[in-house]
Write a protein that holds these residues in place. Structure first.
Motif, PDB file in Angstrom:
ATOM      1  N   GLU A   1       0.809  -1.222   0.000  1.00  0.00           N
ATOM      2  CA  GLU A   1       0.000   0.000   0.000  1.00  0.00           C
ATOM      3  C   GLU A   1       0.845   1.277   0.000  1.00  0.00           C
ATOM      4  O   GLU A   1       0.304   2.379  -0.061  1.00  0.00           O
ATOM      5  CB  GLU A   1      -0.952  -0.008   1.193  1.00  0.00           C
ATOM      6  CG  GLU A   1      -2.023  -1.095   1.094  1.00  0.00           C
ATOM      7  CD  GLU A   1      -2.940  -1.141   2.291  1.00  0.00           C
ATOM      8  OE1 GLU A   1      -2.678  -0.412   3.269  1.00  0.00           O
ATOM      9  OE2 GLU A   1      -3.913  -1.918   2.260  1.00  0.00           O
ATOM     10  N   SER A   2       2.182   1.134   0.059  1.00  0.00           N
ATOM     11  CA  SER A   2       3.060   2.294  -0.060  1.00  0.00           C
ATOM     12  C   SER A   2       3.127   2.710  -1.533  1.00  0.00           C
ATOM     13  O   SER A   2       3.315   1.858  -2.414  1.00  0.00           O
ATOM     14  CB  SER A   2       4.474   1.975   0.432  1.00  0.00           C
ATOM     15  OG  SER A   2       4.469   1.641   1.803  1.00  0.00           O
ATOM     16  N   GLY A   3       2.989   4.006  -1.792  1.00  0.00           N
ATOM     17  CA  GLY A   3       3.020   4.467  -3.173  1.00  0.00           C
ATOM     18  C   GLY A   3       3.049   5.976  -3.268  1.00  0.00           C
ATOM     19  O   GLY A   3       2.952   6.687  -2.260  1.00  0.00           O
ATOM     20  N   ILE A   4       3.186   6.469  -4.487  1.00  0.00           N
ATOM     21  CA  ILE A   4       3.196   7.912  -4.763  1.00  0.00           C
ATOM     22  C   ILE A   4       1.965   8.242  -5.585  1.00  0.00           C
ATOM     23  O   ILE A   4       1.679   7.591  -6.595  1.00  0.00           O
ATOM     24  CB  ILE A   4       4.476   8.329  -5.496  1.00  0.00           C
ATOM     25  CG1 ILE A   4       5.700   8.024  -4.631  1.00  0.00           C
ATOM     26  CG2 ILE A   4       4.434   9.817  -5.852  1.00  0.00           C
ATOM     27  CD1 ILE A   4       7.024   8.307  -5.312  1.00  0.00           C
ATOM     28  N   PHE A   5       1.244   9.267  -5.159  1.00  0.00           N
ATOM     29  CA  PHE A   5      -0.026   9.636  -5.771  1.00  0.00           C
ATOM     30  C   PHE A   5      -0.022  11.114  -6.149  1.00  0.00           C
ATOM     31  O   PHE A   5       0.667  11.925  -5.528  1.00  0.00           O
ATOM     32  CB  PHE A   5      -1.182   9.350  -4.805  1.00  0.00           C
ATOM     33  CG  PHE A   5      -1.350   7.893  -4.477  1.00  0.00           C
ATOM     34  CD1 PHE A   5      -2.301   7.135  -5.123  1.00  0.00           C
ATOM     35  CD2 PHE A   5      -0.536   7.282  -3.531  1.00  0.00           C
ATOM     36  CE1 PHE A   5      -2.446   5.782  -4.839  1.00  0.00           C
ATOM     37  CE2 PHE A   5      -0.671   5.931  -3.243  1.00  0.00           C
ATOM     38  CZ  PHE A   5      -1.635   5.182  -3.893  1.00  0.00           C
ATOM     39  N   LYS A   6      -0.829  11.437  -7.161  1.00  0.00           N
ATOM     40  CA  LYS A   6      -0.923  12.818  -7.631  1.00  0.00           C
ATOM     41  C   LYS A   6      -2.384  13.231  -7.744  1.00  0.00           C
ATOM     42  O   LYS A   6      -3.237  12.455  -8.185  1.00  0.00           O
ATOM     43  CB  LYS A   6      -0.246  12.970  -8.997  1.00  0.00           C
ATOM     44  CG  LYS A   6      -0.294  14.390  -9.563  1.00  0.00           C
ATOM     45  CD  LYS A   6       0.421  14.488 -10.907  1.00  0.00           C
ATOM     46  CE  LYS A   6       0.405  15.903 -11.454  1.00  0.00           C
ATOM     47  NZ  LYS A   6       1.125  16.029 -12.754  1.00  0.00           N
ATOM     48  N   SER A   7      -2.656  14.474  -7.347  1.00  0.00           N
ATOM     49  CA  SER A   7      -3.973  15.076  -7.508  1.00  0.00           C
ATOM     50  C   SER A   7      -3.827  16.380  -8.288  1.00  0.00           C
ATOM     51  O   SER A   7      -2.883  17.138  -8.062  1.00  0.00           O
ATOM     52  CB  SER A   7      -4.621  15.358  -6.150  1.00  0.00           C
ATOM     53  OG  SER A   7      -5.834  16.083  -6.308  1.00  0.00           O
ATOM     54  N   THR A   8      -4.751  16.640  -9.185  1.00  0.00           N
ATOM     55  CA  THR A   8      -4.757  17.906  -9.924  1.00  0.00           C
ATOM     56  C   THR A   8      -5.992  18.742  -9.618  1.00  0.00           C
ATOM     57  O   THR A   8      -6.235  19.760 -10.272  1.00  0.00           O
ATOM     58  CB  THR A   8      -4.678  17.645 -11.445  1.00  0.00           C
ATOM     59  OG1 THR A   8      -5.791  16.835 -11.845  1.00  0.00           O
ATOM     60  CG2 THR A   8      -3.372  16.948 -11.804  1.00  0.00           C
ATOM     61  N   ASP A   9      -6.749  18.328  -8.613  1.00  0.00           N
ATOM     62  CA  ASP A   9      -7.981  19.046  -8.268  1.00  0.00           C
ATOM     63  C   ASP A   9      -8.066  19.341  -6.770  1.00  0.00           C
ATOM     64  O   ASP A   9      -9.123  19.234  -6.160  1.00  0.00           O
ATOM     65  CB  ASP A   9      -9.206  18.268  -8.738  1.00  0.00           C
ATOM     66  CG  ASP A   9      -9.236  16.825  -8.221  1.00  0.00           C
ATOM     67  OD1 ASP A   9      -8.413  16.494  -7.327  1.00  0.00           O
ATOM     68  OD2 ASP A   9     -10.060  16.036  -8.708  1.00  0.00           O
ATOM     69  N   GLY A  10      -6.931  19.683  -6.189  1.00  0.00           N
ATOM     70  CA  GLY A  10      -6.928  20.073  -4.784  1.00  0.00           C
ATOM     71  C   GLY A  10      -7.198  18.946  -3.823  1.00  0.00           C
ATOM     72  O   GLY A  10      -7.707  19.177  -2.717  1.00  0.00           O
TER      73      GLY A  10
END
Length: 267
Positions: free
Chosen positions: A192-201
């Motif tokens: 469950e370790s990972g890198i995530f990105k959001s573009t909507d706050g």
């Protein structure tokens, strides 16, 4: 600021953007300290609060007198103290108010939206010795009156770091970390370790995988270039003292390993 041994860890530093001789220094096992003369003298400003262990400190970019504090240092050693939530001061550290997330125990990062001081993100790693608690990335839009979890993965997994695009505060990168401490050892990673990105706050998230290691990852940290925000860095721990530093030149869409360097410590 005290002994440079088990109680002497500096977990975070925030520098006043208007008066750069004023610093707030968070100690992993010994309070929050303030200097107004670039370190010549120091004053402890958190003695009367509920936790002696400090994970992070942040200054509101719109009001340098507003100081946010996340309690509970985010490391995995047996020696670490735990926190009792998020605090905010509106008077430069003379007084503090606990504004929630009392069950987070270990807070790694606080980000204040530069467009709106009421919008704040808190990265909570969560309890070290047990599952559950308040873990993940939390967001408030009312200065801490209410908190909403916007990135969660599992009962043993929290968010160990979060960074914001300096040119677009709606773009966020967050690293999750799965861990569990016992008396005899530390499970310092997992699927469950990972890198995530959001573009909507922070409303929605996409896991970034291209070019990143596919095996279970341990603790990670992130950085975004202020010169070119498409350049993103990640340090990643892997099993067997492997891992290293990865770099993306396209906002996390693809990554390349740049170095085998990994830091020491216990996560």
């Amino acid at each position: 600021i005290g002994p440079a041994l088990m109680s002497g860890r500096v977990s975070d530093i925030a520098v006043d953007p208007v008066k750069p001789h004023t610093w707030y220094v968070a100690m992993g096992s010994g309070n929050l300290w303030k200097t107004t003369n670039a370190g010549t003298t120091w004053t402890p400003i958190f003695d009367d609060q509920g936790s002696y262990s400090i994970g992070c400190v942040a200054i509101d970019p719109n009001d340098r007198h507003t100081i946010w504090v996340g309690t509970g240092e985010n490391v995995g050693g047996r020696h670490v103290g735990y926190g009792d939530g998020v605090y905010v001061s509106r008077d430069g550290g003379r007084s503090f108010e606990n504004v929630g997330l009392e069950h987070s125990e270990h807070i790694s990062k606080i980000l204040v939206d530069p467009r709106d001081s009421d919008t704040v993100f808190v990265a909570s790693q969560g309890p070290l010795w047990s599952s559950g608690g308040e873990r993940g990335l939390y967001k408030t839009t009312d200065a801490g009156e209410t908190w909403t979890p916007v990135l969660e993965k599992g009962e043993w997994t929290g968010v160990t770091d979060v960074v914001m695009d300096p040119t677009d505060p709606d773009v966020l990168y967050a690293a999750t970390h799965q861990r569990h401490r016992t008396v005899w050892g530390l499970v310092n990673g997992g699927p469950e370790s990972g890198i995530f990105k959001s573009t909507d706050g922070g409303e929605t998230w996409t896991e970034l995988t291209q070019g990143l290691p596919s095996q279970d990852k341990g603790k990670m940290s992130l950085g975004v270039s202020h010169q070119n925000p498409d350049v993103v860095y990640a340090t990643i721990e892997l099993a067997g003292r492997t891992g290293g530093i990865w770099r993306s030149e396209n906002g996390g869409a693809a990554w390349s390993k740049m170095s085998d360097y990994v830091s020491g410590g216990t996560g």
